[in-house]
Design a protein around this motif. Structure first.
Motif, mmCIF file in Angstrom:
data_model
loop_
_atom_site.group_PDB
_atom_site.id
_atom_site.type_symbol
_atom_site.label_atom_id
_atom_site.label_comp_id
_atom_site.label_asym_id
_atom_site.label_seq_id
_atom_site.Cartn_x
_atom_site.Cartn_y
_atom_site.Cartn_z
ATOM 1 N N LEU A 17 0.829 -1.208 0.000
ATOM 2 C CA LEU A 17 0.000 0.000 0.000
ATOM 3 C C LEU A 17 0.863 1.258 0.000
ATOM 4 O O LEU A 17 0.573 2.230 -0.708
ATOM 5 N N GLY A 18 1.921 1.222 0.802
ATOM 6 C CA GLY A 18 2.822 2.368 0.852
ATOM 7 C C GLY A 18 3.475 2.630 -0.495
ATOM 8 O O GLY A 18 3.589 3.783 -0.947
ATOM 9 N N LEU A 19 3.899 1.562 -1.146
ATOM 10 C CA LEU A 19 4.532 1.702 -2.463
ATOM 11 C C LEU A 19 3.543 2.267 -3.485
ATOM 12 O O LEU A 19 3.885 3.155 -4.288
ATOM 13 N N ALA A 20 2.315 1.747 -3.415
ATOM 14 C CA ALA A 20 1.296 2.262 -4.341
ATOM 15 C C ALA A 20 1.016 3.732 -4.083
ATOM 16 O O ALA A 20 0.843 4.523 -5.023
ATOM 17 N N ALA A 21 1.002 4.126 -2.820
ATOM 18 C CA ALA A 21 0.761 5.533 -2.494
ATOM 19 C C ALA A 21 1.895 6.409 -3.015
ATOM 20 O O ALA A 21 1.665 7.499 -3.559
ATOM 21 N N LEU A 22 3.139 5.931 -2.862
ATOM 22 C CA LEU A 22 4.284 6.703 -3.374
ATOM 23 C C LEU A 22 4.199 6.856 -4.890
ATOM 24 O O LEU A 22 4.454 7.941 -5.435
ATOM 25 N N LEU A 23 3.866 5.785 -5.568
ATOM 26 C CA LEU A 23 3.745 5.850 -7.024
ATOM 27 C C LEU A 23 2.644 6.823 -7.438
ATOM 28 O O LEU A 23 2.803 7.588 -8.388
ATOM 29 N N TRP A 24 1.554 6.785 -6.712
ATOM 30 C CA TRP A 24 0.448 7.684 -7.047
ATOM 31 C C TRP A 24 0.859 9.146 -6.846
ATOM 32 O O TRP A 24 0.559 10.011 -7.668
ATOM 33 N N VAL A 25 1.564 9.405 -5.739
ATOM 34 C CA VAL A 25 2.024 10.772 -5.494
ATOM 35 C C VAL A 25 2.952 11.212 -6.611
ATOM 36 O O VAL A 25 2.864 12.334 -7.129
ATOM 37 N N GLU A 26 3.862 10.314 -7.005
ATOM 38 C CA GLU A 26 4.820 10.656 -8.055
ATOM 39 C C GLU A 26 4.110 10.924 -9.382
ATOM 40 O O GLU A 26 4.377 11.910 -10.067
ATOM 41 N N VAL A 27 3.176 10.069 -9.726
ATOM 42 C CA VAL A 27 2.552 10.157 -11.051
ATOM 43 C C VAL A 27 1.479 11.239 -11.096
ATOM 44 O O VAL A 27 1.458 12.084 -11.996
ATOM 45 N N ALA A 28 0.596 11.221 -10.110
ATOM 46 C CA ALA A 28 -0.593 12.067 -10.205
ATOM 47 C C ALA A 28 -0.401 13.436 -9.574
ATOM 48 O O ALA A 28 -0.949 14.418 -10.054
ATOM 49 N N VAL A 29 0.360 13.507 -8.503
ATOM 50 C CA VAL A 29 0.440 14.764 -7.765
ATOM 51 C C VAL A 29 1.693 15.542 -8.121
ATOM 52 O O VAL A 29 1.645 16.704 -8.518
ATOM 53 N N TRP A 30 2.839 14.898 -8.033
ATOM 54 C CA TRP A 30 4.102 15.601 -8.198
ATOM 55 C C TRP A 30 4.236 16.163 -9.613
ATOM 56 O O TRP A 30 4.646 17.305 -9.806
ATOM 57 N N ARG A 31 3.880 15.389 -10.595
ATOM 58 C CA ARG A 31 4.009 15.860 -11.980
ATOM 59 C C ARG A 31 3.001 16.961 -12.302
ATOM 60 O O ARG A 31 3.220 17.768 -13.183
ATOM 61 N N ALA A 32 1.883 16.940 -11.568
ATOM 62 C CA ALA A 32 0.876 17.968 -11.830
ATOM 63 C C ALA A 32 1.332 19.332 -11.326
ATOM 64 O O ALA A 32 0.982 20.358 -11.894
ATOM 65 N N VAL A 33 2.102 19.346 -10.250
ATOM 66 C CA VAL A 33 2.497 20.630 -9.671
ATOM 67 C C VAL A 33 3.887 21.058 -10.136
ATOM 68 O O VAL A 33 4.306 22.165 -9.841
ATOM 69 N N THR A 34 4.614 20.207 -10.815
ATOM 70 C CA THR A 34 5.961 20.547 -11.246
ATOM 71 C C THR A 34 5.922 21.135 -12.656
ATOM 72 O O THR A 34 5.312 20.561 -13.563
ATOM 73 N N TYR A 35 6.628 22.313 -12.885
ATOM 74 C CA TYR A 35 6.661 22.940 -14.209
ATOM 75 C C TYR A 35 7.670 22.215 -15.099
ATOM 76 O O TYR A 35 8.824 22.025 -14.716
ATOM 77 N N VAL A 36 7.196 21.783 -16.208
ATOM 78 C CA VAL A 36 8.083 21.133 -17.183
ATOM 79 C C VAL A 36 8.249 22.083 -18.361
ATOM 80 O O VAL A 36 7.268 22.426 -19.024
ATOM 81 N N PRO A 37 9.447 22.607 -18.633
ATOM 82 C CA PRO A 37 9.637 23.542 -19.745
ATOM 83 C C PRO A 37 9.358 22.872 -21.075
ATOM 84 O O PRO A 37 9.625 21.676 -21.240
ATOM 85 N N PRO A 38 8.829 23.643 -22.016
ATOM 86 C CA PRO A 38 8.550 23.030 -23.326
ATOM 87 C C PRO A 38 9.849 22.618 -24.006
ATOM 88 O O PRO A 38 10.854 23.313 -23.940
#
Lengths: 171, 170
Positions: A77-98
């Motif tokens: 469960l912990g691993l799944a939560a970390l993956l979800w944070v990485e995929v769904a949350v962290w990438r959403a708030v991080t600016y990726v330059p074009p």
């Protein structure tokens, strides 16, 4: 039709619940008497084991084995939560330059280089912009333009007497 | 036992038997000891309130069986038994080793004990009272407050299950 006693009736008889007629039959019938003897022997063995002891140990499960499934589940469960944070949350708030195409990057770097290394404060004018035809043998290499201009290698510039010492240029 | 006998005589006569009975029902000597103490405290209180019983034996046995059942029903008891599921190495009845006992392998004994421990509470109580306490069926029914038919049913199921285990072990 057999009149022999069932196992249940034999046990009831042995426990004192039987009626006189069943008791008489158990005495008279060799088959029922034998079964009653067998039942009595089995009960003697069972009561002997239970009464005598020592009672053998049953092996208890080690406690870590009991926790193992829970720990594995919690880890998953912990691993799944970390993956979800990485995929769904962290990438959403991080600016990726074009991303830039290679030719655009090259042009931008060229402009940056010209601006950085221009000794007179302006970028050299391209040859075609001056209205004169480009001469492949005579290149306009000012100062450190050899860094960014093809064909303006320091050896060629020195040979042509176009490179002045850095001290003279600064003066 | 003479009903005129007092509380002290009842303690002397029945404490060992009740300890053995509780140990069989609970599988734990320390718990059995505590239950026996509790039984005699209850008996003393009851004797002071209502006078001595007609027959101490069945009366004390009934209190002991009910106390063991209450203790098994308690939540902490179930958790304790589940987490420390082991049976003690204490002889319940100190008697000599018969040739029949010696012929029984430790694996057979272990299976018999496991089967006994897995019996439902009522079946275990009826089995113990009938075959280890040598009570008759009607006496068990009277002591446990059950109908004779219920005692027959519990006893048959318990004996059948134990004999199956014994037959498999042979």
């Amino acid at each position: 039709m057999s009149r022999c006693l069932s196992e249940r009736r034999l046990l009831n008889l042995q426990a004192g619940f039987g009626d006189p007629r069943e008791q008489a039959h158990a005495v008279a019938c060799p088959a029922c008497a034998g079964r009653l003897d067998a039942l009595t022997r089995d009960l003697d063995v069972l009561t002997g084991v239970l009464a005598r002891g020592p009672i053998p140990h049953t092996r208890p499960l080690p406690s870590f084995r009991r926790w193992l499934p829970a720990a594995a589940g919690a880890g998953a469960l912990g691993l799944a939560a970390l993956l979800w944070v990485e995929v769904a949350v962290w990438r959403a708030v991080t600016y990726v330059p074009p991303s830039m195409r290679p030719e655009e990057a090259s042009a931008m770097l060229t402009e940056v280089s010209l601006a950085l290394f221009s000794l007179r404060g302006y970028a050299p004018v391209p040859a075609e912009a001056s209205g004169e035809p480009a001469d492949e043998d005579v290149r306009v290499c000012e100062g450190a333009d050899w860094l960014v201009t093809a064909g303006c290698a320091p050896a060629l510039l020195a040979h042509a007497g176009r490179v002045r010492p850095a001290a003279e240029e600064s003066r | 036992m003479d009903p005129a006998q007092g509380y002290e005589d009842a303690v002397c006569c029945h404490s060992g038997r009740l300890r053995r009975l509780c140990q069989l029902l609970l599988g734990d000597s320390q718990e059995a000891e505590e239950v026996v103490q509790e039984v005699f405290v209850k008996a003393l209180e009851s004797e002071r309130r209502q006078g001595p019983p007609v027959d101490w034996g069945p009366w004390l046995t009934r209190i002991a069986v009910n106390t063991c059942r209450d203790r098994r029903r308690a939540g902490w008891w179930q958790r304790f038994r589940r987490w420390s599921d082991q049976v003690e190495q204490v002889p319940i009845i100190d008697r000599g080793l018969t040739p029949e006992d010696a012929a029984i392998s430790s694996e057979t004994r272990r299976r018999i004990w496991l089967a006994f421990r897995s019996l439902p509470d009522r079946q275990r109580e009826v089995f113990v009272l009938r075959h280890l306490e040598d009570w008759s069926g009607p006496e068990i029914a009277d002591a446990l407050g059950l109908s004779p038919g219920t005692v027959k049913r519990h006893l048959f199921r318990a004996v059948h299950r134990m004999r199956v285990v014994l037959g498999d072990a042979r």
